[in-house]
Enzyme design. Sequence first.
Site, short mmCIF file in Angstrom:
data_model
loop_
_atom_site.label_atom_id
_atom_site.label_comp_id
_atom_site.label_asym_id
_atom_site.label_seq_id
_atom_site.Cartn_x
_atom_site.Cartn_y
_atom_site.Cartn_z
N LYS A 96 -14.05 -59.53 99.77
CA LYS A 96 -12.58 -59.17 100.55
C LYS A 96 -11.33 -58.47 100.43
CE LYS A 96 -14.42 -63.74 101.62
NZ LYS A 96 -14.75 -64.50 102.45
N TYR A 104 -19.00 -71.49 96.67
CA TYR A 104 -20.25 -70.25 97.38
C TYR A 104 -19.71 -69.04 96.58
CZ TYR A 104 -22.13 -67.42 101.34
OH TYR A 104 -22.34 -66.65 101.72
N ASP A 107 -15.03 -66.34 90.26
CA ASP A 107 -15.23 -65.25 91.54
C ASP A 107 -13.85 -64.94 91.66
OD1 ASP A 107 -15.67 -64.86 93.78
OD2 ASP A 107 -17.27 -65.88 94.01
C1 LIG Z 1 -15.94 -67.63 96.53
C2 LIG Z 1 -16.77 -66.52 96.79
N1 LIG Z 1 -17.52 -65.93 96.71
C3 LIG Z 1 -18.86 -65.27 97.41
C4 LIG Z 1 -18.41 -64.44 98.63
C5 LIG Z 1 -19.03 -64.11 98.71
O1 LIG Z 1 -19.29 -62.31 99.61
P1 LIG Z 1 -19.64 -61.97 100.90
O2 LIG Z 1 -19.50 -62.48 102.40
O3 LIG Z 1 -18.93 -60.33 100.46
O4 LIG Z 1 -20.92 -61.43 100.27
C6 LIG Z 1 -17.79 -65.26 98.95
C7 LIG Z 1 -17.64 -65.36 100.79
O5 LIG Z 1 -16.80 -65.62 101.56
C8 LIG Z 1 -17.11 -66.87 98.82
O6 LIG Z 1 -15.58 -67.15 99.38
#
Ligand SMILES: Cc1ncc(COP(=O)(O)O)c(C=O)c1O
Length: 489
Positions: free
Chosen positions: A308, A185, A280
């Site tokens: 986060k 994700y 990421d």
């Molecule tokens: C690994 C990862 N990347 C990107 C995101 C997206 O972040 P946001 O919810 O702040 O858009 C998340 C959200 O849970 C995530 O777990």
Amino acid sequence: MSGFSINEYHDTAEIYKKIGHLMSIPVYSITKDAMSQYLRYFDERCAGSKEMITEAKKFIPGGVQHNLAFNHPFPIVIDRADGAYLWDIDGNQYIDFLQSGGAIILGNNYAPVREKILDLIKERGPVTGLFSEFELKLAQEINRHIPSVDMFRMLGSGTESAMAAIRVARLATGKKKVIKMGGAYHGWSDQMMYGLHIPGTGSYEAHGVPGGCRKHTHEVFPNDIDALRKKLSINRIRGGTAAVIVEPMGPESGTRPLDKDHNKQIRELCDQHDALLIFDEVVTFGRIGLAGAQGYFNITPDLTTFGKIVAGGYPAAGGLGGRRDLMEYVAAGIEGGKKRAYVGGTLAANPLSSAAGYYTILEIEKTNACEKAGKAADRLSKGLEEMIDDKNLPFVAYNQGAICHLETSGTMFVRINKLKIKSVLKEIGTRRHFMEEMGAAYMAEGIVTLAGSRMYTSMADDDAVIDDALHRFERVLSNVERPIVSESL
Ligand SMILES: Cc1ncc(COP(=O)(O)O)c(C=O)c1O
């Protein structure tokens, strides 16, 4: 390694062996009696939440604003958060292993950061739209902890950060294609709505996204380095790969764990194919360590996305960092004639978010928060493993530092077979239902998890909190039973 929440890297092959077994047998269930008792908890003890969510459904689609708040049988309305705990509006207390979706590592509403933020709001105001000292301080701190981040630009969310990273990669390499790991994700941008949750699902969840938007997105199975090599080679004759983007602990925060050398192999392949490597670190920055998962694995990605913990559990958490030559593409300003990867956000990098991120990093370092949260997660997952063994259950518990996984249904491990899509969807439905029931049971026993299968720990989880949580898990696991019907999966 000091400063990291991981004490020992998991035995990846052993985890997959156990998950293989879980997937080879029919799904377990909670006994009827126990489940009706758990559901009674919601009716009898959570009446205020029920009433508010019923009202909210009239004004808010689905009744909640956040995917993770959508709990079975109905979402709980939270009134207060402090340390390891949450309290709902009916006064029930919960051990909080959601930690705002992983955005918190110091514990809820951590006073030393809160006091700084309250002072800032009182004395200076939360937002101005102009530069504040905390933007510089945060960028310097990130640079101090992560050597690959020469420069940092703060953004509003993890989703935006992945969008920016991909845009920079395309501009810098002149190539279009992006390869992600199946199941990972990276937020909900059009181009990343591909292969979500379960590898091999492609555009299954990309409703409302025109095919053209994800035309250049590909997925490969995690741990399949040959598939990545092949995809990079095929892309080479089709214009080339701009970037490979990975969640460094594995898709869905390590729900599909990686072999320890997998990231290194990916780095090598990226170099061979002149593709950029994007880490990421939305979940892992400040959770695996302040040096990120890249510090733990000793890998240097070209670009890193943040979210986060980068805003310390306060709003507007996102950012892109990386090599100077790449980051210069996202320089702000209105200079004409230069090619740039346009990014923006009215409230991105506001003083409140930047200061919260800055003070949180200082506190994490001062308190050794990652190590403490990792120790808590080790205790939790060891306790769960022992419980599973004692009860002879087919469930799988493991942790990657301060990220714990408790796989009871294997929903994200269902093998996608497009020719048998009806039965595949049925199986996903059955497994997801059990996962939701387990989530409800944990909640009724006073534990908030992420979707009934993941637990983020924090520094506030001392031994007493974890031991209390283990007693509560014990009660739930005592209420599961083998399936009576042996359907073949
Ligand atoms: C690994 C990862 N990347 C990107 C995101 C997206 O972040 P946001 O919810 O702040 O858009 C998340 C959200 O849970 C995530 O777990």
